[in-house]
Scaffold this motif. Structure first.
Motif, PDB file in Angstrom:
ATOM      1  N   ASP A 201      -8.038  -3.925   8.077  1.00 37.57           N
ATOM      2  CA  ASP A 201      -9.258  -4.234   7.323  1.00 37.57           C
ATOM      3  C   ASP A 201      -9.463  -5.735   7.175  1.00 37.57           C
ATOM      4  OD1 ASP A 201     -11.563  -3.374   6.084  1.00 37.57           O
ATOM      5  OD2 ASP A 201     -10.687  -3.340   4.082  1.00 37.57           O
TER       6      ASP A 201
ATOM      7  N   GLU B 287       0.319   7.066   1.724  1.00 37.13           N
ATOM      8  CA  GLU B 287      -0.912   7.840   1.889  1.00 37.13           C
ATOM      9  C   GLU B 287      -2.060   6.952   2.351  1.00 37.13           C
ATOM     10  OE1 GLU B 287      -3.817  10.834  -0.713  1.00 37.13           O
ATOM     11  OE2 GLU B 287      -2.196   9.721  -1.702  1.00 37.13           O
ATOM     12  N   GLU B 288      -2.181   5.769   1.753  1.00 33.61           N
ATOM     13  CA  GLU B 288      -3.246   4.842   2.126  1.00 33.61           C
ATOM     14  C   GLU B 288      -3.026   4.310   3.537  1.00 33.61           C
ATOM     15  OE1 GLU B 288      -6.615   2.295   2.028  1.00 33.61           O
ATOM     16  OE2 GLU B 288      -6.069   4.186   1.075  1.00 33.61           O
TER      17      GLU B 288
ATOM     18  N   LEU C  41       0.828  -1.191   0.000  1.00 29.79           N
ATOM     19  CA  LEU C  41       0.000   0.000   0.000  1.00 29.79           C
ATOM     20  C   LEU C  41       0.872   1.254   0.000  1.00 29.79           C
ATOM     21  CD1 LEU C  41      -2.665  -1.000   2.693  1.00 29.79           C
ATOM     22  CD2 LEU C  41      -2.945  -1.037   0.211  1.00 29.79           C
ATOM     23  N   THR C  42       0.350   2.336  -0.535  1.00 29.57           N
ATOM     24  CA  THR C  42       1.079   3.599  -0.522  1.00 29.57           C
ATOM     25  C   THR C  42       1.108   4.166   0.891  1.00 29.57           C
ATOM     26  OG1 THR C  42      -0.908   4.926  -0.926  1.00 29.57           O
ATOM     27  CG2 THR C  42       0.281   4.085  -2.863  1.00 29.57           C
TER      28      THR C  42
ATOM     29  N   ASN D  75      -1.465   5.806   6.002  1.00 29.71           N
ATOM     30  CA  ASN D  75      -1.783   6.895   6.927  1.00 29.71           C
ATOM     31  C   ASN D  75      -3.292   7.067   7.077  1.00 29.71           C
ATOM     32  OD1 ASN D  75       0.904   7.528   7.461  1.00 29.71           O
ATOM     33  ND2 ASN D  75       1.037   9.016   5.787  1.00 29.71           N
ATOM     34  N   ARG D  76      -3.995   6.952   5.957  1.00 28.06           N
ATOM     35  CA  ARG D  76      -5.460   7.080   6.005  1.00 28.06           C
ATOM     36  C   ARG D  76      -6.068   5.997   6.881  1.00 28.06           C
ATOM     37  NH1 ARG D  76      -9.975   5.043   4.379  1.00 28.06           N
ATOM     38  NH2 ARG D  76      -8.973   3.263   3.362  1.00 28.06           N
ATOM     39  N   ARG D  77      -5.610   4.767   6.702  1.00 33.49           N
ATOM     40  CA  ARG D  77      -6.153   3.650   7.489  1.00 33.49           C
ATOM     41  C   ARG D  77      -5.826   3.796   8.969  1.00 33.49           C
ATOM     42  NH1 ARG D  77      -5.905  -2.181   4.632  1.00 33.49           N
ATOM     43  NH2 ARG D  77      -6.659  -1.661   2.545  1.00 33.49           N
TER      44      ARG D  77
END
Length: 266
Positions: free
Chosen positions: A154, A111-112, A108-109, A114-116
């Protein structure tokens, strides 16, 4: 998409048989509580679900994948297991690092990731602790840290071992809200617990165990109003159910509003 336990038995290396002929299926988005006295086989059963134990007999299939064919690390991407004691799982220097660690080898990037992590922290209410050392925060909050790890990952199936232990009413309410959100996303939540009030309030399906076996798999209402099952599994009936029984109701009452309606009719 389901978690299938097919005629599973498990014996430890010393020969002790902990589970015998377990058979059940947990569908995507289901919430299931597994109850019974200590020694009934609950903990061993859920460790079979995430691959910590491999069946001596039978098979456990996670979305069609046989746990015998995968490592614990591989199965943990599907089935997250939150231990009763969070201190058995936490090993990083900050709460944020604890949540990020599981993405160490992820594709995962940033950014992803950090979002999670940020969303998991928000849902579990641990934002203010992210830069703190885990063992400097209260025990009840540490439990939410370990839950947040799997929220961020997730995982389709989440196992909670005695989640209400050490929690006050605010923590229990947050757990209930979190489970509603996860179920709304199609994720399954399985708990093993001795907190029958929590079970009655939050789980429509209950699996009762005794003597290493499943003795009943039914709605919470039918489980708690079957005195034979309650006695054999050595669980307690929720307080509202006990009160309703004491006053002679046979309406399988479990909740305050149901008891109030019953008393109003009388």
């Amino acid at each position: 998409m389901s978690l299938e336990v097919k005629d599973v038995s498990f014996a430890y290396p010393n020969g002790y048989v902990a589970n015998e002929n377990l058979h059940f299926t947990i569908e995507k988005g289901e919430r299931v509580a597994i109850v019974g006295q200590n020694g009934a086989g609950k903990t061993t059963a859920v460790k079979l679900l995430n691959g910590l134990h491999k069946p001596t007999k039978g098979d456990v299939l996670v979305d069609g994948i046989n746990t015998k064919d995968k490592t614990v690390a591989q199965i943990s991407q599907y089935v997250g297991y939150v231990f009763q004691n969070p201190d058995d799982q936490i090993f990083n220097n900050t709460v944020k690092a604890e949540l990020e660690y599981s993405f160490k080898h992820s594709k995962l990037t940033d950014e992803e990731i950090n979002r999670r992590v940020e969303r998991a922290a928000e849902l579990t209410g641990i934002q203010q602790y992210m830069d703190m050392k885990p063992f400097d925060i209260p025990y009840s909050i540490r439990k939410f840290v370990t839950i947040a790890v799997f929220v961020a990952l997730d995982t389709p199936y989440l196992i909670l071992d005695e989640p209400t232990a050490g929690q006050d009413i605010n923590g229990i309410n947050r757990l209930a809200e979190l489970m509603d959100i996860l179920q709304g996303e199609g994720r399954s939540v399985i708990t093993i617990t001795h907190d029958m009030e929590f079970v009655a309030d939050n789980f429509s399906r209950v699996i009762a165990m005794a003597n290493k076996r499943i003795i009943a798999d039914d709605s919470a209402r039918n489980i708690f109003w079957n005195n034979d099952i309650v006695a054999e599994s050595n669980i307690s009936k929720p307080q509202i159910g006990e009160l309703a029984e004491d006053i002679g109701s046979d309406n399988k009452i479990l909740f305050r509003h149901e008891l109030l309606e019953y008393l109003t009719r009388l």
